[in-house]
Design a protein around this motif. Structure first.
Motif, short mmCIF file in Angstrom:
data_model
loop_
_atom_site.label_atom_id
_atom_site.label_comp_id
_atom_site.label_asym_id
_atom_site.label_seq_id
_atom_site.Cartn_x
_atom_site.Cartn_y
_atom_site.Cartn_z
N ASP A 28 -85.00 31.62 36.07
CA ASP A 28 -84.65 31.78 34.66
C ASP A 28 -85.91 31.89 33.81
N TYR A 29 -86.90 31.07 34.17
CA TYR A 29 -88.17 31.09 33.44
C TYR A 29 -88.81 32.48 33.55
N SER A 30 -88.79 32.99 34.77
CA SER A 30 -89.38 34.31 35.01
C SER A 30 -88.69 35.39 34.18
N LYS A 31 -87.34 35.28 34.11
CA LYS A 31 -86.58 36.29 33.34
C LYS A 31 -86.89 36.16 31.85
N ALA A 32 -87.10 34.91 31.41
CA ALA A 32 -87.30 34.69 29.97
C ALA A 32 -88.72 35.03 29.52
N LEU A 33 -89.65 34.97 30.44
CA LEU A 33 -91.06 35.16 30.05
C LEU A 33 -91.42 36.64 29.98
N SER A 34 -91.98 36.97 28.86
CA SER A 34 -92.51 38.34 28.80
C SER A 34 -93.91 38.29 28.20
N VAL A 35 -94.79 39.10 28.75
CA VAL A 35 -96.17 39.12 28.29
C VAL A 35 -96.38 40.37 27.44
N ILE A 36 -96.85 40.14 26.24
CA ILE A 36 -97.02 41.26 25.31
C ILE A 36 -98.52 41.59 25.23
N ASN A 37 -98.84 42.83 25.45
CA ASN A 37 -100.23 43.27 25.34
C ASN A 37 -100.47 43.76 23.93
N CYS A 38 -101.54 43.25 23.34
CA CYS A 38 -101.84 43.66 21.98
C CYS A 38 -103.35 43.65 21.78
N LYS A 40 -106.02 44.36 23.64
CA LYS A 40 -106.74 43.68 24.73
C LYS A 40 -106.40 42.19 24.83
N MET A 41 -105.48 41.73 24.00
CA MET A 41 -105.06 40.32 24.09
C MET A 41 -103.65 40.27 24.69
N LYS A 42 -103.40 39.18 25.36
CA LYS A 42 -102.07 39.04 25.97
C LYS A 42 -101.36 37.83 25.40
N PHE A 43 -100.14 38.05 24.96
CA PHE A 43 -99.35 36.95 24.40
C PHE A 43 -98.15 36.70 25.29
N GLU A 44 -97.86 35.42 25.47
CA GLU A 44 -96.67 35.09 26.25
C GLU A 44 -95.53 34.80 25.31
N ALA A 45 -94.37 35.35 25.60
CA ALA A 45 -93.20 35.06 24.77
C ALA A 45 -92.08 34.57 25.67
N LEU A 46 -91.51 33.43 25.30
CA LEU A 46 -90.37 32.91 26.07
C LEU A 46 -89.10 33.18 25.28
#
Lengths: 48, 200
Positions: A28-38, A40-46
């Motif tokens: 479930d965690y894997s499905k909820a986690l998305s990494v946003i590239n912006c 050259k920075m990476k943001f994690e969004a749950l």
């Protein structure tokens, strides 16, 4: 050749597996986690 | 499609599954976890000997795996399982480091940590008893002659020295000491007479 008379230790086999809930949580965690590239920075969004 | 992956999971290599997962194929992760869960969990358990701790470290290991894969930081140089094992190993070390800083006591066997530690705050019953005792003492003090009551109040409630009491009341230090002594004697008499119990 000497015979080995030792017996296998009759200890109870411990169930060495993680709980199903733990695995389900990870999936479930894997499905909820998305990494946003912006820029050259990476943001994690749950997301729930 | 999901079933097909499960059925054929032994045929698909870790590297392919990792690649598929990075490309958004979520069920690939399940195959990887199911394939390696026993080895990773056993490895952690063999170090920590605690099922709950092992469960936590197993979970943290895969959270790290998921984050690294999703961030695209995983390189295919090493193999998947040794990489996960290394993460688990590092987390086990972290766990022991944390525990040496803050040792954990479990209440098993004949040692109970709560027999050593105590809670300094009074519980409800004790605070009621304390209030009762204090109110009884105030009533006893009210029974004292005025001069003794004055010295006792200054000494016990205002924390004044006998020199200060002497200056304030205009009597000698010896008289103040004497009044204090008689105040205590009289209080004991009143307590005995009325059978007042002053214990907390």
């Amino acid at each position: 050749m000497a015979k080995l008379y030792s017996q296998k230790n009759p200890q109870k086999q411990i169930d060495l597996n993680p709980k199903d809930e733990t695995i389900q949580f990870l999936l479930d965690y894997s499905k909820a986690l998305s990494v946003i590239n912006c820029n050259k920075m990476k943001f994690e969004a749950l997301l729930n | 499609m999901f079933k097909v992956i499960i059925m054929r999971n032994e045929l698909i290599t870790d590297a392919t599954l990792v690649c598929n997962y990075i490309n958004g194929d979520e069920p690939a992760l399940e195959v990887l976890i199911i394939r390696h869960k026993q080895r990773i969990y056993s490895f952690i358990y063999s170090k920590v000997y605690d099922k709950d701790v092992a469960e936590d470290i197993f979970q943290d290991t895969f959270i790290k795996v998921i984050k690294t894969l999703k961030r695209g930081k995983y390189n295919e140089e090493g193999k998947f399982l040794p990489w996960v094992m290394r993460i688990a190993h590092n987390l086990v070390i972290d766990h022991f480091r944390k525990n040496t800083r803050m040792p954990k006591f479990s209440n098993t066997g004949d040692f109970n940590i709560f027999s050593v530690l105590s809670d300094s705050t009074l519980d409800a019953e004790k605070s009621i008893i304390k209030e009762q005792v204090e109110s009884d003492i105030r009533k006893v003090i009210e029974e004292l002659p005025e001069d003794q009551k004055e010295v006792l109040m200054m000494r016990m409630y205002r924390d004044m020295s006998f020199k200060e009491i002497s200056d304030n009341t205009g009597v000698s230090i010896n008289t103040a000491l004497g009044r204090m002594r008689y105040a205590l004697i009289n209080m004991r008499k009143i307590i005995d007479k009325h059978n007042i119990i002053l214990t907390n």
